[in-house]
Design an enzyme around this catalytic site. Structure first.
Site, PDB file in Angstrom:
ATOM      1  N   THR A  93     -26.515-105.552 -10.419  1.00 18.75           N
ATOM      2  CA  THR A  93     -25.406-104.211 -10.640  1.00 18.75           C
ATOM      3  C   THR A  93     -23.963-105.294 -10.797  1.00 18.75           C
ATOM      4  O   THR A  93     -23.616-105.799 -10.028  1.00 18.75           O
ATOM      5  CB  THR A  93     -25.241-103.259  -9.319  1.00 18.75           C
ATOM      6  OG1 THR A  93     -26.526-102.463  -9.362  1.00 18.75           O
ATOM      7  CG2 THR A  93     -24.090-102.289  -9.587  1.00 18.75           C
ATOM      8  N   CYS A 118     -25.946-105.725  -4.644  1.00 17.22           N
ATOM      9  CA  CYS A 118     -27.080-105.735  -5.665  1.00 17.22           C
ATOM     10  C   CYS A 118     -26.710-106.597  -6.798  1.00 17.22           C
ATOM     11  O   CYS A 118     -25.849-106.356  -7.566  1.00 17.22           O
ATOM     12  CB  CYS A 118     -27.227-104.167  -6.228  1.00 17.22           C
ATOM     13  SG  CYS A 118     -28.729-104.258  -7.512  1.00 17.22           S
ATOM     14  N   THR A 165     -29.945-101.493 -12.442  1.00 17.60           N
ATOM     15  CA  THR A 165     -28.443-100.653 -12.748  1.00 17.60           C
ATOM     16  C   THR A 165     -28.340 -99.956 -11.360  1.00 17.60           C
ATOM     17  O   THR A 165     -28.960 -99.659 -10.759  1.00 17.60           O
ATOM     18  CB  THR A 165     -28.811-100.124 -13.863  1.00 17.60           C
ATOM     19  OG1 THR A 165     -27.164 -99.695 -14.544  1.00 17.60           O
ATOM     20  CG2 THR A 165     -29.083 -98.779 -13.791  1.00 17.60           C
ATOM     21  N   SER A 203     -21.999-103.206  -6.205  1.00 18.52           N
ATOM     22  CA  SER A 203     -22.209-104.338  -7.077  1.00 18.52           C
ATOM     23  C   SER A 203     -21.923-105.538  -6.311  1.00 18.52           C
ATOM     24  O   SER A 203     -22.321-106.613  -6.651  1.00 18.52           O
ATOM     25  CB  SER A 203     -20.995-104.388  -8.192  1.00 18.52           C
ATOM     26  OG  SER A 203     -19.816-104.469  -7.308  1.00 18.52           O
TER      27      SER A 203
END
Length: 185
Positions: A174, A171, A12, A168
């Site tokens: 994410t 990753c 996350t 985002s």
């Protein structure tokens, strides 16, 4: 991206940005089980109000573990009203020394609008430099992006949202489904 590449970090991204008298904490909504996305709209940023004292918290790691830690933080805040640093240090001490809590796998970002901390299971209560705190698998990407925007005209929320968008994109753990909480100093 193997878990070993980010030891102690989890799938996350959470970021806290302090700018212009406000702190914004933003977190993505993706929950992954191995290589599979289980949920895309989890809320990993929460507002606590023990005794009317507002605190915003974001967490990375196991949800059950994070909720256990948030409950303990809330109890510490009730015992030390208005003293986020003291409550954070007390939580970190318990987390490091209690045999049950030592097994919890999570990291926290906490703020009351003036103070901003990262709390870890290693007993760390870190006040980040440059008014930015970031944790999780995409934390370094979000941190770098936010640092590059801090001197711009963007407010704290815009910096946090744009940094999360960049994280985002990079990753795989994410997503762009954000929960954002703002708290004033």
């Amino acid at each position: 991206m193997a878990k070993e590449e980010f030891p102690g970090w989890h799938g996350t991204t959470i970021i806290g940005v302090r700018k212009g008298g406000k702190v914004v904490v933003a977190g993505d909504g993706q929950v992954s089980l191995g290589p599979t996305v289980i949920k895309g709209s989890a809320r990993k940023v929460r507002r606590l109000s023990p005794g009317g004292y507002d605190v915003v918290c974001g967490f990375a790691g196991s949800t059950a573990d994070a909720f256990t830690l948030l409950e303990r933080l809330e109890a510490k805040l009730e015992a030390t009203p208005g003293q986020l640093q003291r409550a954070s240090v007390e939580l970190a001490k318990d987390w490091r020394t209690d045999k049950y809590l030592q097994k919890l796998e999570a990291m926290l970002i906490v703020t009351d609008g003036s103070e901003l901390y990262i709390i870890t299971g290693a007993g760390d209560v870190l006040e980040p430099e440059h008014d930015i705190a970031a944790i999780g698998s995409g934390g370094n990407f979000a941190l770098a992006a936010a640092r590059g925007m801090m001197d711009s005209d963007k407010d704290a929320e815009a910096v946090a949202r744009d940094a999360m968008a960049i994280a985002s994109d990079i990753c795989v753990y994410t997503n762009g489904n954000l929960t954002v909480e703002t708290i004033s100093a």
